[in-house]
Design a protein around this motif. Structure first.
Motif, short mmCIF file in Angstrom:
data_model
loop_
_atom_site.label_atom_id
_atom_site.label_comp_id
_atom_site.label_asym_id
_atom_site.label_seq_id
_atom_site.Cartn_x
_atom_site.Cartn_y
_atom_site.Cartn_z
N TYR A 10 44.82 47.66 37.62
CA TYR A 10 43.62 46.83 37.63
C TYR A 10 43.68 45.87 36.45
O TYR A 10 44.16 46.22 35.36
N GLN A 20 33.63 48.37 35.27
CA GLN A 20 33.79 47.66 36.55
C GLN A 20 34.89 48.31 37.40
O GLN A 20 34.81 48.33 38.63
N LEU A 24 34.37 49.59 41.19
CA LEU A 24 35.25 49.21 42.29
C LEU A 24 35.83 50.44 42.97
O LEU A 24 35.96 50.49 44.20
N ASP A 29 31.95 45.99 46.09
CA ASP A 29 32.73 44.81 46.41
C ASP A 29 32.90 43.94 45.16
O ASP A 29 32.00 43.87 44.31
N SER A 30 34.06 43.29 45.06
CA SER A 30 34.33 42.44 43.88
C SER A 30 33.25 41.37 43.71
O SER A 30 32.91 41.00 42.58
N ALA A 39 37.49 40.17 38.92
CA ALA A 39 38.44 41.24 39.25
C ALA A 39 39.73 40.58 39.71
O ALA A 39 39.91 40.26 40.89
N VAL A 42 43.15 44.36 41.68
CA VAL A 42 42.36 45.53 42.03
C VAL A 42 43.24 46.57 42.72
O VAL A 42 43.75 46.33 43.83
#
Length: 340
Positions: A10, A20, A24, A29-30, A39, A42
């Motif tokens: 990430y 964050q 995730l 959702d980003s 992001a 991911v």
């Protein structure tokens, strides 16, 4: 043997990046992350085999350049691990990272990254110089690498005296002179005009057939990805949405995003005789076979003249028959992804 391995990588830019990552992982959702948070990569995981050319492809902003900069420690991951020959580079000190780059992993950049005040020879040998190699060794290996990329006789010129394609060859020679096992290439040919770009692709394919380097190549050009890659990873919004060889990406897209990408690909260059051969058909007598790896575009003349063709593998064993009807069906097929 795995040369490079990436586990759940990430990279989050913005406030509270570790928090964050947790969100995730829990399914956020980003697009729903706090304002000012990006992001970039991911949950990326993949392995690159020794000697493989692994292409990471995606549009601008998909996260591919951020990903490649974490592979050699230029960017620190928010979470996850990167292994080079089983050594975890995310746990390395700054000094250890510099040593790893000098000995294991070279990088070729999009905009050449040459020193304008140094000669072509000095630019090609720069990686060896910062490693502290003797002057004679630097010159010998730099000259050898320049010869590999077709720049013999240009050693005493300066970058401003070269065309864009030649400057990119110097960048490639610098990576080759360092004799690292892994080459990272970030949009290395995207600044070149189409003709020079294809020449550089040809040269890379020829060089790697000789040298067997492990290459991780970043591009936004699907045709380039399919031409160069043993396998391709397609990225979208920081996530890897599919990994496969060119035929798999073309014929079995993982989602509508990949399907849209491949609609305009020249299928005759990507699909091969082996991919459409009928293994149950009887091979015609007296007809010379074609290799399973032959692209369909190379079959047009023969199949129009001789009809069905036997297809053989690397051991010259017949594995099936390719027919004019199969070629037509493969080239006229329009892939549409349907969600299960």
């Amino acid at each position: 043997m795995t040369s490079v391995r990436v586990e759940r990588l990430y990279k989050i830019f913005g406030p509270q990046p570790t928090e964050q990552v947790r969100r995730l992982d829990e399914g956020t959702d980003s697009a729903d992350l706090p304002e000012g948070t990006t992001a970039a990569v991911v949950d990326a995981s993949f392995s690159v085999r020794e000697g493989e050319t692994f292409v990471v492809m995606g549009l601008s902003g998909s996260g591919k350049s951020t990903l490649i900069r974490m592979l050699n420690g230029l960017l620190t991951p928010t979470s996850g691990k990167v292994f080079v020959d089983d050594a975890d580079i995310t746990a390395m000190s700054g000094r250890e990272l510099r040593t790893m780059r000098q000995q294991k992993m070279s990088m070729v950049f999009q905009h050449f990254a040459l020193f304008p005040h140094r000669t072509v020879l000095d630019n090609a040998g720069y990686g060896l110089q910062i490693r502290g190699a003797p002057a004679d060794e630097i010159n010998d290996r730099a000259r050898e690498a320049l010869g590999m990329v077709g720049l013999e006789g240009w050693e005493q010129r300066y970058p401003q005296q070269l065309s864009g394609g030649m400057r990119q060859r110097v960048g490639l020679a610098r990576a080759l002179a360092a004799q690292t096992d892994v080459l990272l290439m970030d949009e290395a040919f995207s600044a070149l005009d189409p003709l020079i770009k294809r020449e550089m692709q040809d040269q890379l394919l020829e060089l790697n057939a000789q040298l067997g380097k492990t290459i991780i190549f970043i591009t936004h050009d699907l045709n380039e990805a399919m031409r160069l890659g043993d396998r391709i990873a397609v990225m979208r919004a920081g996530r890897i949405v599919q990994i496969g060889d060119s035929e798999q990406i073309l014929s079995e897209p993982a989602d509508d995003y990949v399907a849209e990408f491949v609609q305009d690909v020249d299928r005759s260059r990507v699909l091969t005789a082996g991919s459409i051969a009928d293994p149950s058909a009887a091979a015609p007598d007296g007809v010379a076979p074609v290799a399973a790896t032959a692209p369909l575009r190379d079959l047009f003349d023969r199949i129009g003249r001789d009809g069905p063709l036997p297809v053989v593998d690397a051991q010259r064993r017949v594995i099936g028959v390719v027919t004019p009807q199969a070629v037509f069906a493969a080239l006229s097929h329009r892939v549409e992804y349907e969600e299960a």
